[in-house]
Design an enzyme around this catalytic site. Structure first.
Site, PDB file in Angstrom:
ATOM      1  CD  GLU B  46      -2.185   1.220   3.014  1.00  0.00           C
ATOM      2  OE1 GLU B  46      -1.419   0.802   3.922  1.00  0.00           O
ATOM      3  OE2 GLU B  46      -3.328   1.650   3.235  1.00  0.00           O
ATOM      4  CG  ASN B 106      -4.921   3.841   0.656  1.00  0.00           C
ATOM      5  OD1 ASN B 106      -4.205   3.292  -0.178  1.00  0.00           O
ATOM      6  ND2 ASN B 106      -4.657   3.819   1.950  1.00  0.00           N
ATOM      7  CE  LYS B 123      -6.960   0.936   4.079  1.00  0.00           C
ATOM      8  NZ  LYS B 123      -5.669   1.418   4.643  1.00  0.00           N
ATOM      9  CD  GLU B 142      -5.244   4.436   6.093  1.00  0.00           C
ATOM     10  OE1 GLU B 142      -5.797   4.091   5.046  1.00  0.00           O
ATOM     11  OE2 GLU B 142      -4.656   3.632   6.847  1.00  0.00           O
ATOM     12  CB  CYS B 168      -3.787  -1.522   4.716  1.00  0.00           C
ATOM     13  SG  CYS B 168      -2.983  -1.261   6.326  1.00  0.00           S
ATOM     14  CG  ASN B 193       2.242   1.676   4.449  1.00  0.00           C
ATOM     15  OD1 ASN B 193       3.294   2.286   4.542  1.00  0.00           O
ATOM     16  ND2 ASN B 193       1.739   1.307   3.280  1.00  0.00           N
TER      17      ASN B 193
END
Lengths: 308, 308
Positions: B46, B106, B123, B142, B168, B193
């Site tokens: 990611e 993302n 994501k 995020e 992730c 991550n």
């Protein structure tokens, strides 16, 4: 803060010739052992009262019905309920249920510490097959002898803890835990009878099968921040081996207790249910993080659709 | 029978001061190593091109946008695409995507062996929070910098294999794998991550966090009979540790390869995709065993409802 000592009462093998009364006597012995350790809930396996009869092909439904209970409690199990009430221990166990109107279910019940039934679950994910299969090493006729459960996945607040039940193969399905998790479940009790041999891949081996059982129980616990107790009937039943491996898992997915034998064996864990709160309020705070607008296939589509 | 050597290209830390070009050079070095081992797909983490910038609170969106890519490939990444094409290696990696109309995602992309982008994923399960949180050991913004993905969970048939992507935190959600499993997925690639420290429970420790990552990846693989590659960015980024633990998992949930370092490191696994068939046709034959009539809460209800 609610804490409770949970006991898992793994049962060793029960042979075809064994009576309910013999099994109940073993269950009571484990119950007394649990009470002496301070446990206030005892979790027994799926189909706790009999051998795992779905391994036998029976064309005659009169014979099939001899493995089913028409009421619960009944004459054979009343001593268990009475002893549990006297000891102040809640119990949950599985049995084959024949309803007054002729329906067959793979069922489990949950009692409070007064011996009163407070919850019933009927197994939803029935494994196996519904006709005699000559290609299998042995039969697994749950789809023949049982109807899929019709009660859904429910929870009950029992002795201060939000409890849900599932049975055996249900534990491999993340939908099971999630349906309970969405109701705030803090303890999922799951009895099982799992052959130590894969009827469709005899080379698989028991170690792999134990790994798959643990993996599913641990992931279900972690991903819903709940305690999970997976409790086996184990050992050699009329020549057919069942795996053991009963475990109690915490909301982090860690194993707190594990059965070491394939016989009647009690495991216990002191469960602090406040430990469910961290996961439920952070990484698995469903309200903040789930995105149901992208989950449609899970409920709209039963089987695989390959569209690429 | 399709077999493929899959490479996981774990990346060590990338500091704020590092340029995309520096990172791409490291990615190309891993790509060449993968090609020399016969791999035809390389899975990168990611947000592979930059440091994990959501740990930094940035009130100025002009600064935020410096971490985003406006097109893909672009000047910095073109050498990676070209080298992958020349070597005949498909790749998948994550990056922060800024769309022409100003949306932030993302994102990860998947190419074929000709260097052409064949799939894109944005994501869906964004962790963390959207405003500065003084109670955390460090920020995880995020939910501030990205919108939840709007493309759903999709699969692509790439080089003969049905592939899906996730990113992730998606890996902790069984819904992710199930949505892909219902489309017949055979390989799920997941870059991540993950801070080595829980910002809300510093005592948790890296070992527990690695366990949770593996548990989720392994359960997702087993319960959908698919290969899964979970590939990390790892190591100390400007004083903030990311955990490693990149793994490639087979459809039994077994770990085939595991990264040993927290630096740039290639892991590979020879994946025989015919191994997906057994699980998909027996215990996880969804068409025979799933009971969607009892799963309603999973798509009708986002958060927990305690009704008992």
């Amino acid at each position: 803060m609610t804490t409770m000592t949970i006991a898992g009462a793994q049962l060793g093998p029960t042979q075809k010739a064994d009576s309910r009364e013999q099994v109940v006597a073993r269950m009571i012995a484990l119950l007394e052992q649990a009470a002496s350790k301070g446990a206030t809930l005892v979790v027994y396996p799926e189909l706790a009262l009999t051998t795992f009869f779905p391994r036998w092909y029976m064309p005659d439904w009169n014979e099939v019905d001899t493995w089913f209970e028409r009421e619960m409690p009944n004459g054979a199990t009343m001593p268990l309920f009475e002893r549990a009430r006297d000891l102040g221990v809640a119990i949950t166990f599985g049995y084959a249920e024949l309803t007054p109107d002729g329906h067959h279910f793979n069922t489990s019940i949950l009692t409070n510490r007064k011996g009163e039934i407070v919850g019933k679950y009927r197994k939803i994910h029935l494994p196996g097959h519904d006709e005699y299969d000559p290609n299998r090493g042995f039969q697994h006729l749950e789809k023949r002898y049982f109807e899929p459960g019709d009660l859904g996945f429910n929870v009950w607040r029992n002795e201060g803890v939000i409890m849900g039940m599932a049975i055996c193969n249900d534990r491999r399905w993340p939908e099971t835990y999630r349906c309970l998790g969405l109701q705030g479940v803090e303890l999922v009790t799951i009895g099982y009878n799992t052959p130590a041999v894969n009827a469709e891949m005899s080379a698989e081996g028991k170690e792999k099968r134990l790994f798959h059982s643990e993996l599913s129980l641990q992931a279900g616990a972690y991903q819903n921040a709940t305690f999970v107790a997976g409790i086996a009937k184990a050992g050699m039943e009329d020549g057919h081996p069942l795996m053991g491996g009963s475990i109690i898992v915490d909301p982090d997915g860690f194993i707190l207790a594990r059965a070491e034998t394939e016989d009647d064996e009690l495991i216990t864990a002191d469960c602090d249910f406040s430990k469910c709160a961290f996961g439920k309020s952070t990484i698995f705070d469903f309200a903040r993080h789930r995105r149901i607008e992208h989950y449609g296939r899970i409920t709209s589509q039963t089987g695989v659709k390959v569209e690429v």
